[in-house]
Design a protein around this motif. Structure first.
Motif, short mmCIF file in Angstrom:
data_model
loop_
_atom_site.label_atom_id
_atom_site.label_comp_id
_atom_site.label_asym_id
_atom_site.label_seq_id
_atom_site.Cartn_x
_atom_site.Cartn_y
_atom_site.Cartn_z
N MET A 1 0.84 -1.18 0.00
CA MET A 1 0.00 0.00 0.00
C MET A 1 0.89 1.25 0.00
N ALA A 2 0.47 2.26 -0.69
CA ALA A 2 1.26 3.49 -0.84
C ALA A 2 1.24 4.31 0.46
N THR A 3 2.26 5.13 0.61
CA THR A 3 2.42 6.01 1.76
C THR A 3 1.77 7.36 1.47
N PHE A 4 1.02 7.89 2.43
CA PHE A 4 0.45 9.23 2.27
C PHE A 4 1.61 10.22 2.20
N PRO A 5 1.52 11.26 1.35
CA PRO A 5 2.68 12.15 1.15
C PRO A 5 3.00 13.08 2.32
N LEU A 6 2.19 13.08 3.36
CA LEU A 6 2.48 13.80 4.60
C LEU A 6 2.34 12.79 5.74
N ARG A 7 3.03 13.02 6.84
CA ARG A 7 2.95 12.07 7.95
C ARG A 7 1.55 11.98 8.54
N HIS A 8 0.78 13.06 8.44
CA HIS A 8 -0.57 13.10 8.99
C HIS A 8 -1.52 13.65 7.93
N ARG A 9 -2.72 13.09 7.88
CA ARG A 9 -3.72 13.61 6.95
C ARG A 9 -4.14 15.01 7.39
N PRO A 10 -4.31 15.90 6.42
CA PRO A 10 -4.71 17.27 6.79
C PRO A 10 -6.13 17.30 7.34
N LYS A 11 -6.40 18.27 8.22
CA LYS A 11 -7.75 18.43 8.77
C LYS A 11 -8.70 18.94 7.70
N ALA A 12 -8.22 19.82 6.83
CA ALA A 12 -9.05 20.35 5.74
C ALA A 12 -9.07 19.32 4.61
N SER A 13 -10.24 18.86 4.23
CA SER A 13 -10.38 17.81 3.23
C SER A 13 -9.89 18.24 1.85
N TYR A 14 -9.13 17.37 1.21
CA TYR A 14 -8.68 17.60 -0.16
C TYR A 14 -9.76 17.23 -1.16
N LYS A 15 -10.95 16.86 -0.67
CA LYS A 15 -12.07 16.51 -1.53
C LYS A 15 -13.05 17.67 -1.70
N GLU A 16 -12.77 18.79 -1.03
CA GLU A 16 -13.66 19.94 -1.08
C GLU A 16 -12.95 21.13 -1.70
N ARG A 17 -13.73 21.99 -2.37
CA ARG A 17 -13.18 23.21 -2.94
C ARG A 17 -12.66 24.12 -1.85
N PRO A 18 -11.60 24.80 -2.04
CA PRO A 18 -10.83 24.97 -3.26
C PRO A 18 -9.70 23.94 -3.42
N ARG A 19 -9.63 22.96 -2.51
CA ARG A 19 -8.51 22.02 -2.49
C ARG A 19 -8.68 20.85 -3.45
#
Length: 157
Positions: A1-19
């Motif tokens: 399984m691939a490694t997430f590119p940061l040690r911790h997932r961000p609190k702000a979702s990358y699935k929502e605009r503007p991200r």
């Protein structure tokens, strides 16, 4: 399984605009070609899998840099909006291992939030990844939505 590119997932979702991938940019003139992972400037950026650096670091946008890595079985990942390497340091080169630190989150000159901009290409096309005026994304034809890939990556938290 691939490694997430940061040690911790961000609190702000990358699935929502503007991200999110495909979100409007430049007043709707183009679409967002990646997912933005909000993190403090200086946060370590990790290779998602074993691979080889094919380009970078190079000036990307608004005072930040990018590194492109070919990850066999995944494709080419552009890790964008990272800090430039310190003066006299050659930057990341050659082969990398999954989870290896390949850079640090940068801070653009005109945007208040620091982030890692994460783009994926399947490797079926050739040439530069950014192609001004090419389609709604201004990217090479093998651009992929990285959302599902990021969802499947393993992070420390």
């Amino acid at each position: 399984m691939a490694t997430f590119p940061l040690r911790h997932r961000p609190k702000a979702s990358y699935k929502e605009r503007p991200r999110s991938f495909g979100g409007p940019r430049d007043g709707g003139k183009r679409k967002h070609a990646g997912c933005d992972l909000y993190a403090p400037a200086g946060t370590e950026v990790l290779a998602v899998a074993d691979g080889t650096v094919v380009r970078g670091p190079y000036l990307f946008y608004d005072g930040v840099y990018a590194v492109e890595i070919n990850h066999p079985g995944i494709g080419i990942v552009r890790y964008g909006e990272v800090q430039n390497t310190p003066a006299g340091h050659p930057g990341i080169q050659g082969p990398v291992k999954a989870g290896q630190v390949i850079g640090h989150v940068g801070k653009m000159n005109t945007v208040p939030q620091s982030m890692l901009h994460f783009e994926m290409f399947d490797g079926t096309a050739t040439g530069p990844l950014t192609v001004k005026g090419a389609g709604s994304f201004s990217r090479r034809s093998d651009l992929q939505d990285p959302t599902e890939f990021l969802d499947g990556c393993v992070a420390e938290a």
